[in-house]
Design an enzyme around this catalytic site. Sequence first.
Site, mmCIF file in Angstrom:
data_model
loop_
_atom_site.group_PDB
_atom_site.id
_atom_site.type_symbol
_atom_site.label_atom_id
_atom_site.label_comp_id
_atom_site.label_asym_id
_atom_site.label_seq_id
_atom_site.Cartn_x
_atom_site.Cartn_y
_atom_site.Cartn_z
ATOM 1 N N PRO A 72 0.910 -1.219 0.152
ATOM 2 C CA PRO A 72 0.095 -0.014 0.004
ATOM 3 C C PRO A 72 0.650 1.213 -0.033
ATOM 4 O O PRO A 72 1.924 1.211 0.408
ATOM 5 C CB PRO A 72 -0.756 -0.207 1.259
ATOM 6 C CG PRO A 72 -0.053 -1.158 2.283
ATOM 7 C CD PRO A 72 0.638 -2.173 1.101
ATOM 8 N N PRO A 73 0.320 2.226 -0.431
ATOM 9 C CA PRO A 73 0.981 3.460 -0.533
ATOM 10 C C PRO A 73 1.537 4.029 0.847
ATOM 11 O O PRO A 73 0.869 3.750 1.955
ATOM 12 C CB PRO A 73 0.185 4.632 -1.094
ATOM 13 C CG PRO A 73 -1.233 3.919 -1.208
ATOM 14 C CD PRO A 73 -1.205 2.554 -1.214
ATOM 15 N N GLY B 266 6.673 2.836 2.288
ATOM 16 C CA GLY B 266 8.365 3.021 1.979
ATOM 17 C C GLY B 266 8.850 2.474 0.727
ATOM 18 O O GLY B 266 9.923 2.303 0.602
ATOM 19 N N LYS B 267 8.097 2.302 -0.437
ATOM 20 C CA LYS B 267 8.535 1.565 -1.562
ATOM 21 C C LYS B 267 9.566 2.652 -2.182
ATOM 22 O O LYS B 267 10.764 2.238 -2.505
ATOM 23 C CB LYS B 267 7.492 1.450 -2.408
ATOM 24 C CG LYS B 267 6.445 0.376 -1.910
ATOM 25 C CD LYS B 267 5.420 -0.123 -2.654
ATOM 26 C CE LYS B 267 4.450 1.013 -3.160
ATOM 27 N NZ LYS B 267 3.579 1.373 -2.158
ATOM 28 N N THR B 268 9.039 4.008 -2.355
ATOM 29 C CA THR B 268 10.092 4.991 -3.105
ATOM 30 C C THR B 268 11.404 4.974 -2.032
ATOM 31 O O THR B 268 12.462 5.202 -2.594
ATOM 32 C CB THR B 268 9.339 6.216 -3.122
ATOM 33 O OG1 THR B 268 7.921 6.036 -3.545
ATOM 34 C CG2 THR B 268 9.891 7.107 -3.792
ATOM 35 N N HIS C 295 -10.926 -14.072 14.233
ATOM 36 C CA HIS C 295 -11.069 -14.391 12.806
ATOM 37 C C HIS C 295 -9.572 -15.151 12.373
ATOM 38 O O HIS C 295 -9.736 -16.223 11.865
ATOM 39 C CB HIS C 295 -11.221 -13.121 11.799
ATOM 40 C CG HIS C 295 -11.394 -13.434 10.741
ATOM 41 N ND1 HIS C 295 -12.698 -13.415 10.057
ATOM 42 C CD2 HIS C 295 -10.591 -13.835 9.824
ATOM 43 C CE1 HIS C 295 -12.509 -13.461 8.745
ATOM 44 N NE2 HIS C 295 -11.308 -13.784 8.651
ATOM 45 N N GLU C 296 -8.442 -14.300 12.494
ATOM 46 C CA GLU C 296 -7.365 -14.925 12.144
ATOM 47 C C GLU C 296 -6.672 -16.325 13.081
ATOM 48 O O GLU C 296 -6.362 -17.098 12.301
ATOM 49 C CB GLU C 296 -6.239 -13.802 12.216
ATOM 50 C CG GLU C 296 -6.401 -12.420 11.370
ATOM 51 C CD GLU C 296 -6.622 -12.811 9.818
ATOM 52 O OE1 GLU C 296 -6.120 -13.768 9.461
ATOM 53 O OE2 GLU C 296 -7.608 -12.216 9.397
HETATM 54 P P1 ADP Z 1 5.508 4.769 -1.049
HETATM 55 O O1 ADP Z 1 6.491 5.056 -2.292
HETATM 56 O O2 ADP Z 1 5.316 3.137 -0.604
HETATM 57 O O3 ADP Z 1 4.047 5.376 -1.347
HETATM 58 P P2 ADP Z 1 7.314 6.432 0.301
HETATM 59 O O4 ADP Z 1 8.602 5.689 0.137
HETATM 60 O O5 ADP Z 1 7.102 7.669 -0.504
HETATM 61 O O6 ADP Z 1 6.085 5.416 0.436
HETATM 62 O O7 ADP Z 1 7.000 6.879 1.824
HETATM 63 C C1 ADP Z 1 6.720 8.075 2.339
HETATM 64 C C2 ADP Z 1 7.405 8.475 3.586
HETATM 65 O O8 ADP Z 1 7.095 7.678 4.755
HETATM 66 C C3 ADP Z 1 8.952 8.300 3.531
HETATM 67 O O9 ADP Z 1 9.635 9.389 3.005
HETATM 68 C C4 ADP Z 1 9.215 8.202 5.061
HETATM 69 O O10 ADP Z 1 9.459 9.388 5.637
HETATM 70 C C5 ADP Z 1 8.088 7.402 5.585
HETATM 71 N N1 ADP Z 1 8.248 6.067 5.524
HETATM 72 C C6 ADP Z 1 7.709 4.994 5.154
HETATM 73 N N2 ADP Z 1 7.955 3.708 5.431
HETATM 74 C C7 ADP Z 1 9.082 4.114 6.086
HETATM 75 C C8 ADP Z 1 9.984 3.000 6.739
HETATM 76 N N3 ADP Z 1 9.765 1.723 6.638
HETATM 77 N N4 ADP Z 1 10.860 3.384 7.690
HETATM 78 C C9 ADP Z 1 11.014 4.888 7.810
HETATM 79 N N5 ADP Z 1 10.406 5.870 7.212
HETATM 80 C C10 ADP Z 1 9.222 5.322 6.399
HETATM 81 ZN ZN ZN Z 2 -10.309 -14.243 6.804
#
Ligand code: ADP
Ligand code: ZN
Length: 668
Positions: A234-235, A238-240, A456-457
């Site tokens: 999900p958005p 931290g994918k980016t 449930h889980e």
């Molecule tokens: P996505 O690309 O999954 O939508 P982003 O990488 O843009 O998410 O994450 C947005 C912000 O959330 C990051 O810049 C960071 O500040 C914070 N964040 C998200 N996941 C993490 C994590 N695992 N550890 C630290 N910060 C995180």
């Molecule tokens: Zn279930």
Amino acid sequence: MSRSERRARRQAQPAKDDKTATSGTPRRTVPALLVSLVVLSTILAGALLVLRPASPGQERSIDALVADAVAKRVKTARLLDEDARVTGTVAIGEERARKFWTAYPRSDAATNDLLKTLLSSRAKVTVDAQGDKTAVRFLAQFLLPIVILANLLALIFALSSPSRGGGASDFLQFGRIGDKREKKADKARTTFADLAAAEEAVVELSEVRDYLADPRAFEHMGARPPKGVLLVGPPGCGKTLLARAVAGEADANFYSLSASEFVESLVGVGAARVRDLFRQARATAPSIIFIDELDAAGRQRGAGVGGGHDEREQTLNEMLVQMDGFAPTEGVVVLAATNRLDILDPALLRAGRFDRHITVDRPDLDGRLAILRLHARGSRLADPENDLPRIARRSPGFTGADLANVVNEAALLAVRSRASAVDYVHLEEAVDRVLSGPKRRAHLISAEEKRRIAHHEAGHAVVAAALGQAATIQKVSVVARGSGIGHLAILGEDKSILTRPDMEAQIAIAMAGIAVEEMVFGHPSTGSEGDLGRATQTARDMAGRFGMSTRLGRMRLLHEQREVFLGRDYLSTRDVSQPTMEHLDLEIRRILDEQEARAREIVVSNRTALEALASALATRETLEGPELSELLESVQPLIEVLANGAARSPSAKKAAARTPSAGRRTPE
Ligand code: ADP
Ligand code: ZN
């Protein structure tokens, strides 16, 4: 401005912004256009000044001038052809003379008449064709206005183009994407240390980092390096950040682009952009290409509807061509992010393309705490040791981005209330703000809801364990994954065929959630939709595709069909009669009822183990490893008597009861 406020301000910049800041083009062209506009206007003003007709002395009308000439009072006259004016001196009385100027009509006849009159007087007449003024006039009245107008138009385009590179800038760029690279020196490098609660993903991505840092080592070994890695989740999880961290760790160039940019506005531009992006990345290897929202471009081909469809296919095809096009040793790795693995075109997921998937999920309790600690590093917290764990417990369902936002909001609140440090009240208020904020959809679950989800889980897990799959259950969690309410991860096994007991076990496990909810809380909830969907699909396949129903007999009733709106599905063909289809429905019903009864039987006889697991889940949120195995040990295996008289117990048929595809089809 206090330290924490400054920090808060810095954090308040949404992370996505710095991606677009690097696209640069409008930022550099706008000042250049403004400067040239000013320079051109100055030249124009100068030219107009030069063009001003000469007007020394007093103005005289042309009639007065003719009268003077006839009376021979004009002493000198100078005919300025370009200005269409006469300047000169005219005698006043005996001694004195006065300067004058007269405008005359710009026609040959008028000029000739005037010239004749002047020549026939006693005046000293000269004619000036003013050739240099003609050139200036051409410049000022024709060339400069056009150039200025063009300049102005360009400025309007540059200003109106959103920094995403769409809109009017498309006309100027024609498929160029501009320099999307993030210069290494631009900012402090992102590294894996900037991430918390992402250990699994980091381990997976270390290989990509090693490859980018030294592509030749892979070549030397003859190893096929990863080409495409898909980050699924999900958005805001931290994918980016992960992709950027890999680039930072490997000291590689980072190109980022959102797939929705490929497909917007102009037809044919998407494919050109993909080409351009790959060209740039290869020229500056080692580099990482990060494609956000891959599903926007990579939806299953043939499943699209409407106008955008062709364009998307072209873009997708180009992406596939480009990914196949670069040699594995070129030092380019494509990372892509998506939330919807299920709708991606299978061609994208084939070997040599995005064949590696890394799940980046919402963090659990420990993960949330780690992320909170990480983001609170620079904040002045009153009591981080106690406050942060409390906040972590209060925020199930929050993503990393939400948590970063909580810390930031709390700092802002502390500044506003002029507190000396951020304390629990601020943090708590920040959680509520993030929750009720307009765009946040993270769902906070109440204690009661959490108890229900835990049961449930736990039901899924207990039934799986009773059916001999205890060893394959990796993780049980109340943290939502995708659209479900919690999740259960079952280790998949490499098996190419499923037996009927395998499929029946899958259905029973899926049915366990709703069975437990009814048993414990008296009524079911909406949380079982996904489970029911999967169970129904499996039952339908058993009876309709695999001939596993004795009542319907060995016959294949359903055939694969591609639906425009729904993607792929198995549908009946016209060869099957209506009564047979009705039988199929009844068979599906029977299979589901049977398996639900089986699941119910298991959970009723294992109530103690179920409650123990559920309460552990409600407090710990995620259970795995030895802790989980211990809790599952007390589950009694289900022993059934088979039709041929043999007893079927999970221990005897342990291997057969495992579900190979469960890794993908996890009950919620
Ligand atoms: P996505 O690309 O999954 O939508 P982003 O990488 O843009 O998410 O994450 C947005 C912000 O959330 C990051 O810049 C960071 O500040 C914070 N964040 C998200 N996941 C993490 C994590 N695992 N550890 C630290 N910060 C995180
Ligand atoms: Zn279930």
